[in-house]
Write an enzyme that holds these catalytic residues in place. Structure first.
Site, mmCIF file in Angstrom:
data_model
loop_
_atom_site.group_PDB
_atom_site.id
_atom_site.type_symbol
_atom_site.label_atom_id
_atom_site.label_comp_id
_atom_site.label_asym_id
_atom_site.label_seq_id
_atom_site.Cartn_x
_atom_site.Cartn_y
_atom_site.Cartn_z
ATOM 1 N N TRP A 195 0.824 -1.216 0.000
ATOM 2 C CA TRP A 195 0.000 0.000 0.000
ATOM 3 C C TRP A 195 0.854 1.259 0.000
ATOM 4 O O TRP A 195 0.540 2.236 -0.684
ATOM 5 C CB TRP A 195 -1.005 -0.020 1.156
ATOM 6 N N ASP B 145 -2.183 6.879 6.012
ATOM 7 C CA ASP B 145 -3.200 5.985 5.458
ATOM 8 C C ASP B 145 -3.589 5.046 6.601
ATOM 9 O O ASP B 145 -2.797 4.207 7.021
ATOM 10 C CB ASP B 145 -2.589 5.195 4.284
ATOM 11 N N LYS C 256 -13.469 -1.397 6.128
ATOM 12 C CA LYS C 256 -12.914 -2.362 7.081
ATOM 13 C C LYS C 256 -13.504 -2.092 8.467
ATOM 14 O O LYS C 256 -14.323 -2.851 8.936
ATOM 15 C CB LYS C 256 -11.394 -2.301 7.082
HETATM 16 C C1 LIG Z 1 -3.781 0.154 3.867
HETATM 17 C C2 LIG Z 1 -4.635 0.273 2.647
HETATM 18 N N1 LIG Z 1 -4.561 1.398 1.891
HETATM 19 C C3 LIG Z 1 -5.317 1.557 0.795
HETATM 20 C C4 LIG Z 1 -6.194 0.587 0.376
HETATM 21 C C5 LIG Z 1 -6.995 0.805 -0.873
HETATM 22 O O1 LIG Z 1 -8.293 1.099 -0.518
HETATM 23 P P1 LIG Z 1 -9.437 1.286 -1.617
HETATM 24 O O2 LIG Z 1 -9.685 -0.075 -2.179
HETATM 25 O O3 LIG Z 1 -10.569 1.814 -0.790
HETATM 26 O O4 LIG Z 1 -8.972 2.240 -2.640
HETATM 27 C C6 LIG Z 1 -6.315 -0.590 1.117
HETATM 28 C C7 LIG Z 1 -7.243 -1.648 0.692
HETATM 29 O O5 LIG Z 1 -7.322 -2.720 1.241
HETATM 30 C C8 LIG Z 1 -5.514 -0.753 2.285
HETATM 31 O O6 LIG Z 1 -5.579 -1.873 3.007
#
Ligand SMILES: Cc1ncc(COP(=O)(O)O)c(C=O)c1O
Length: 363
Positions: free
Chosen positions: A107, A175, A199
């Protein structure tokens, strides 16, 4: 007609994931009749007092649960956390400036890739050397950096920041998609927090952004209207049609969290779940946790089997006992158990009993 034997389901999905039963019940009722209006939540206008009270309620609950000060604004936006990977640097980073990023896994890498479109990126801590099984220590940020970005919980690698770099000397951006509202943090020490709701906070389709308004308005580029945080602050997250149902489910989930004693209350339950899981894991030689103990995530626990040929048997056993979503992410394999706020301690107890039984049979 077929009869089915019902087995309790234990939902360890990484996201979208388990939400409180009360939220499902109230949300499904509101699809048919929202607040005794005879209208579905899906058919009310977003600029009606009916929905305004939902949006305002959700914003107020976030402020209350996170104990935010008057400088911090709460937004509910479209586009998932992935949109924030680019919206953050677009709003905070000039082309000739540097932003500091920590590289703790998949991520963070995605966030870094997008930031490079807007300015320079310095990696001030990386755990690539340990295959993302640790959180970097002793990071040192260039004092002129526009901000420091961290991923507080790495959903795939199963790591979590337990010592937050509050004193990094530059605006702190996080994030928090996979551990938002799961533990007490000093949320006012962050200048920007973002998290997809799917989540710990609700249904997929909406994104929480908490931003210190003092960090905005400093970039020289022209920001497209819909991507400028200042416009969303001005319009109370109603610049265009918001994801009405997702905001509603978030509001119900936030209300549930408050009824459980807020962030402090849920943190106690999350600590108990994580302790039970990791104590069991460490006591059974058939299983192995690759993450450094001090950096283990309390939300997403990853583990493997010392003998990989046993993985399928354990996986099938879990499936037959109603365990959902324990397969590791496709990029890393093994197993992953997500223990978000709404997962009952009982589900972890059932899983750990199963692990003990399995280990006894194999030992
Ligand atoms: C830590 C983290 N950041 C970003 C995301 C991406 O999120 P989205 O699918 O809402 O764009 C996720 C998705 O699981 C995540 O776990």
């Amino acid at each position: 007609m077929t009869t089915s034997v019902s087995t309790a389901i234990h939902n360890f999905n990484a996201g979208p994931s388990i939400l409180p039963k009360e939220v499902f019940e109230e949300a499904s009722h509101s699809v048919l009749d929202f607040n005794n209006t005879g209208l579905s939540i899906l058919e009310i206008g977003h600029r009606t007092p009916l929905f305004e009270s939902v949006m305002n309620g959700a914003i107020a609950l976030v402020k209350e649960l996170m104990l935010l000060d008057a400088d911090h604004e709460v937004l509910f936006l479209h586009g998932g956390a992935t949109t924030q990977f680019m919206q953050v640097p677009m709003n905070l980073l000039n082309d000739n400036e540097v932003a500091s990023y920590t590289q703790t896994g998949t991520w963070a890498l995605k966030a870094i890739k997008e930031a490079k479109l807007f300015g320079h990126v310095e990696i001030v801590g990386s755990s690539i050397e340990t295959n993302y099984t640790t959180i970097p220590e002793n990071i040192s940020v260039t004092p002129t950096a526009a901000y420091l970005h961290i991923t507080t919980n790495e959903t795939i690698a199963g790591t979590q920041w337990h010592q937050l770099p509050y004193d990094c000397g530059v605006p702190l951006v996080a994030d928090m998609s996979s551990d938002i509202l799961s533990r007490e943090l000093d949320f006012n020490r962050f200048d920007l927090i973002y998290a997809g709701a799917q989540k710990n906070m609700g249904a997929a389709g909406v994104n929480l952004v908490v931003v210190n308004k003092n960090v905005l308005g400093k970039v020289k580029r022209t920001i497209p209207s819909i991507l400028d945080y200042r416009n969303h602050i001005k319009e109370h997250s109603m610049m265009n049609t918001p994801p009405v149902f997702a905001v509603y489910v978030a509001m119900l989930t936030l209300r549930w969290l408050k009824s459980k004693g807020g962030v402090a209350g849920i943190e106690k339950v999350n600590n108990a779940k994580a302790k039970l899981f990791y104590d069991t894991l460490d006591s059974l030689p058939v299983f192995k946790g690759p993450v450094a103990k001090k950096d283990r995530s309390k939300m997403n626990a990853v583990f493997i089997m010392n003998d990989p040929s046993l993985e399928k048997e354990f996986s099938d056993l879990c499936k037959s006992e109603g365990m959902i979503g324990i397969k590791g992410h496709r990029s890393v394999g093994g197993f992953r158990v997500s223990m978000y706020n709404a997962l009952p301690l009982e589900s972890v107890r059932v899983l750990t009993d199963l692990m003990k039984d399995f280990a006894n049979r194999k030992g």
